[in-house]
Design a protein around this motif. Structure first.
Motif, PDB file in Angstrom:
ATOM      1  N   ILE A 278       0.676  -0.699  -0.235  1.00 17.79           N
ATOM      2  CA  ILE A 278      -0.591  -0.150  -0.275  1.00 17.79           C
ATOM      3  C   ILE A 278       0.917   0.961   0.009  1.00 17.79           C
ATOM      4  O   ILE A 278       2.119   1.383   0.528  1.00 17.79           O
ATOM      5  N   SER A 279       0.521   2.295  -0.416  1.00 17.47           N
ATOM      6  CA  SER A 279       1.044   3.308  -0.919  1.00 17.47           C
ATOM      7  C   SER A 279       0.026   4.906  -0.537  1.00 17.47           C
ATOM      8  O   SER A 279      -0.600   4.420   0.307  1.00 17.47           O
ATOM      9  N   LEU A 313      -8.708  -4.172  -3.875  1.00 18.66           N
ATOM     10  CA  LEU A 313      -8.404  -2.847  -3.237  1.00 18.66           C
ATOM     11  C   LEU A 313      -7.249  -2.375  -4.623  1.00 18.66           C
ATOM     12  O   LEU A 313      -6.521  -3.146  -4.002  1.00 18.66           O
ATOM     13  N   TYR A 314      -7.147  -1.093  -4.775  1.00 14.23           N
ATOM     14  CA  TYR A 314      -5.612  -0.751  -5.454  1.00 14.23           C
ATOM     15  C   TYR A 314      -4.951   1.012  -4.557  1.00 14.23           C
ATOM     16  O   TYR A 314      -5.976   1.082  -4.101  1.00 14.23           O
ATOM     17  N   SER A 315      -3.576   0.699  -5.376  1.00 12.30           N
ATOM     18  CA  SER A 315      -3.111   1.394  -4.867  1.00 12.30           C
ATOM     19  C   SER A 315      -1.870   2.527  -5.653  1.00 12.30           C
ATOM     20  O   SER A 315      -1.937   1.619  -6.235  1.00 12.30           O
ATOM     21  N   GLU A 316      -1.532   3.313  -5.076  1.00 10.16           N
ATOM     22  CA  GLU A 316      -0.620   4.101  -5.933  1.00 10.16           C
ATOM     23  C   GLU A 316      -0.170   5.104  -5.034  1.00 10.16           C
ATOM     24  O   GLU A 316      -1.415   6.379  -3.924  1.00 10.16           O
ATOM     25  N   ASN A 317       1.279   5.908  -5.149  1.00 12.83           N
ATOM     26  CA  ASN A 317       1.601   7.645  -4.959  1.00 12.83           C
ATOM     27  C   ASN A 317       0.849   8.581  -5.369  1.00 12.83           C
ATOM     28  O   ASN A 317       1.719   9.506  -5.221  1.00 12.83           O
ATOM     29  N   ARG A 318      -0.069   8.373  -6.690  1.00  7.32           N
ATOM     30  CA  ARG A 318      -0.731   9.499  -6.990  1.00  7.32           C
ATOM     31  C   ARG A 318      -2.085   9.700  -6.921  1.00  7.32           C
ATOM     32  O   ARG A 318      -2.692   8.674  -7.203  1.00  7.32           O
ATOM     33  N   LEU A 319      -3.113  10.422  -8.027  1.00  8.13           N
ATOM     34  CA  LEU A 319      -3.962  10.444  -7.785  1.00  8.13           C
ATOM     35  C   LEU A 319      -4.287  10.127  -9.289  1.00  8.13           C
ATOM     36  O   LEU A 319      -3.659  10.276 -10.644  1.00  8.13           O
ATOM     37  N   GLU A 329      -7.130   8.684   0.538  1.00 12.04           N
ATOM     38  CA  GLU A 329      -5.589   9.253   0.953  1.00 12.04           C
ATOM     39  C   GLU A 329      -5.361   8.648   2.585  1.00 12.04           C
ATOM     40  O   GLU A 329      -6.341   8.298   3.590  1.00 12.04           O
ATOM     41  N   VAL A 330      -4.571   7.545   2.031  1.00 14.57           N
ATOM     42  CA  VAL A 330      -3.878   6.820   3.354  1.00 14.57           C
ATOM     43  C   VAL A 330      -3.873   7.418   4.439  1.00 14.57           C
ATOM     44  O   VAL A 330      -2.719   8.595   4.577  1.00 14.57           O
ATOM     45  N   ILE A 331      -4.525   8.065   5.557  1.00 15.70           N
ATOM     46  CA  ILE A 331      -4.173   8.616   6.729  1.00 15.70           C
ATOM     47  C   ILE A 331      -2.329   7.971   7.944  1.00 15.70           C
ATOM     48  O   ILE A 331      -1.861   8.815   8.104  1.00 15.70           O
ATOM     49  N   SER A 332      -3.402   6.201   8.323  1.00 15.04           N
ATOM     50  CA  SER A 332      -1.769   5.930   8.840  1.00 15.04           C
ATOM     51  C   SER A 332      -2.376   4.628   9.151  1.00 15.04           C
ATOM     52  O   SER A 332      -3.199   4.433   8.430  1.00 15.04           O
ATOM     53  N   ASN A 333      -1.648   3.597   9.619  1.00 12.64           N
ATOM     54  CA  ASN A 333      -1.906   2.140   9.787  1.00 12.64           C
ATOM     55  C   ASN A 333      -2.887   1.686  10.731  1.00 12.64           C
ATOM     56  O   ASN A 333      -2.889   2.982  12.110  1.00 12.64           O
ATOM     57  N   ALA A 334      -3.422   1.067  10.741  1.00 11.65           N
ATOM     58  CA  ALA A 334      -4.819   1.723  11.829  1.00 11.65           C
ATOM     59  C   ALA A 334      -4.565   0.544  12.826  1.00 11.65           C
ATOM     60  O   ALA A 334      -3.798  -0.788  12.395  1.00 11.65           O
ATOM     61  N   ASN A 335      -4.176   1.017  15.310  1.00 16.71           N
ATOM     62  CA  ASN A 335      -3.834  -0.044  15.896  1.00 16.71           C
ATOM     63  C   ASN A 335      -5.674   0.936  16.365  1.00 16.71           C
ATOM     64  O   ASN A 335      -5.919   1.364  16.531  1.00 16.71           O
ATOM     65  N   GLU A 336      -5.316   0.127  17.853  1.00 22.76           N
ATOM     66  CA  GLU A 336      -6.316   0.738  18.730  1.00 22.76           C
ATOM     67  C   GLU A 336      -5.967   2.513  19.157  1.00 22.76           C
ATOM     68  O   GLU A 336      -7.432   2.854  19.788  1.00 22.76           O
ATOM     69  N   THR A 337      -5.211   2.845  19.132  1.00 17.67           N
ATOM     70  CA  THR A 337      -4.732   4.667  19.674  1.00 17.67           C
ATOM     71  C   THR A 337      -5.326   5.791  18.338  1.00 17.67           C
ATOM     72  O   THR A 337      -5.810   6.140  18.344  1.00 17.67           O
ATOM     73  N   SER A 338      -4.982   4.799  17.249  1.00 20.64           N
ATOM     74  CA  SER A 338      -5.373   4.964  15.639  1.00 20.64           C
ATOM     75  C   SER A 338      -6.242   5.153  15.258  1.00 20.64           C
ATOM     76  O   SER A 338      -7.625   6.248  14.963  1.00 20.64           O
ATOM     77  N   ILE A 339      -7.616   4.445  15.713  1.00 21.08           N
ATOM     78  CA  ILE A 339      -8.646   4.252  15.727  1.00 21.08           C
ATOM     79  C   ILE A 339      -9.700   4.613  16.727  1.00 21.08           C
ATOM     80  O   ILE A 339     -10.231   5.500  15.832  1.00 21.08           O
TER      81      ILE A 339
END
Length: 396
Positions: A278-279, A313-319, A329-339
């Motif tokens: 993922i990017s 699902l697909y990903s790239e570092n460009r729109l 837009e990917v914001i962060s990995n998900a864990n208990e704190t970020s959720i």
């Protein structure tokens, strides 16, 4: 007084208009004395208008029209999909072999010089006759079975187009998944249709298997998968009896992103998807593309990375502005704190693709509800491991 005269009397029209938002069950239990003998027919008008709201607004708010039974409203096309179909066929002579409520027939008639509405139910014929006059459409009406009409009609194949919307439920009202279980059965009608026309447009439920249809029905030039606001509504087959090539699949998502995506199953079979990490952005195909199964071709066409072999699902570092679906837009990995950080009062939208838990199960496990500005996207990655990220929808 027949039903149409009754329903169009000033007194009844006024009652329907005043009670269009009223609970129908209450009206049935406590009918006004002067309507007691006809309350079921009147209440059905109210129920039908409720069902038409948001789907057929022009009809729902026109109290000069007589509505058919509520089931006919459920099975009818929406104004949005009718407009789309208008661009698919045109010519001299249109025959709608499964007239029903007549929404498609009226819409398509504007693209033809002459239109015939064929319907086996005499009550629907009478309602359509009345409504077509109110709406000022010149359509001929035949109260006949579809096959009987085809066999008796004298048609110039070069000038004739047939339209069909086969019933998509069996006698027990269960959904069906094969065209042979729809009524009328297109496979039985094809020999007669071929003698009388060059083109046939058929509307089917999106539940039907597209590859199964193409393996059963010859001469399908185009398949249109039509979604409205990312809800898959219709499969449309355009049959051209002079066509012998490869069927083109067209995916549209009306009233949402307007990008149209077309491909063939042969192109999909020859395409390869690059699977990777993922990017910056996640791309989720719309409902029509997902129904079509263009999982490798779309990856290759837009030069994207697929997040897992079976993860659509697909990903790239460009729109990619023209991508037929949603972009996150990917914001962060998900864990208990970020959720907890991004879920406002326990609200965050949840998407699962090829994940061990369904969307409902994951929300229950994490005690989340849909809502807010952010998305929890859960999927299996290229190593077939479960992964979650926080993302934000940026298109549409």
């Amino acid at each position: 007084m027949n039903n149409i005269d009754l329903l169009q009397s000033d007194e009844v029209k006024r009652f329907i208009k005043e009670n269009v938002e009223t609970d129908p069950s209450g009206l049935l239990l406590n009918p006004p004395k002067n309507f007691k003998n006809h309350i079921k027919e009147i209440v059905n008008q109210i129920i039908a208008r409720k069902k038409a709201k948001g789907k057929l607004d022009d009809w729902a708010t026109n109290f000069e029209l007589v509505m058919p039974a509520p089931l006919s409203i459920e099975q009818a096309s929406s104004q949005t999909t009718c407009t789309y179909k208008q661009n698919l066929i045109s010519g001299d002579y249109l025959v709608d072999l499964t007239g029903g409520m007549g929404i498609d027939c009226l819409a398509l008639s504007s693209s033809f010089n002459r239109t015939i509405y064929v319907e086996q139910d005499p009550a629907l014929c009478e309602i359509f006759r009345y409504n077509s006059l109110v709406l000022d459409y010149a359509v001929e009406i035949k109260n006949m079975e579809a096959l009987d009409y085809i066999n008796s009609a004298i048609c110039n194949p070069n000038k004739t187009t047939f339209y069909l919307d086969p019933a998509r439920r069996d006698s027990d009202q269960k959904r069906v998944f094969r065209i042979e279980d729809c009524s009328p059965n297109l496979t039985e009608l094809l020999p007669a249709l071929r003698e009388k026309a060059n083109h046939v447009l058929v509307k089917y439920s999106p539940f039907l298997d597209i590859k199964g249809i193409l393996n059963t029905i010859p001469n399908v030039k185009e398949v249109h998968i039509v979604s409205v606001k990312n809800d898959c509504k219709e499969l449309l087959l355009l049959i051209d009896f002079n066509f012998t090539g490869i069927s083109q699949i067209t995916c549209v998502n009306l009233k949402s992103e307007q990008h149209i995506y077309s491909f063939s199953f042969e192109e999909e079979a020859l395409s390869q998807a690059r699977v990777g990490e993922i990017s910056s952005y996640i791309f989720e195909p719309n409902a029509s593309v997902m129904k079509a199964g263009a999982f490798n071709k779309i990856c290759a066409d837009y030069d994207l990375i697929k997040l897992g072999e079976n993860t659509h699902l697909y990903s790239e570092n460009r729109l990619v502005d023209s991508f037929p679906g949603k972009t996150f837009e990917v914001i962060s990995n998900a864990n208990e704190t970020s959720i907890k950080e991004f879920a406002t009062n326990g609200k965050i939208n949840v998407i699962t693709r090829n994940y061990p838990l369904s969307t409902t199960e994951l929300k229950k496990k994490l005690k989340l509800r849909d809502g807010g500005d952010y998305f929890l996207v859960a999927f299996k990655d290229l190593n077939n491991k479960a992964k979650m990220v926080i993302a934000k929808l940026i298109h549409p």
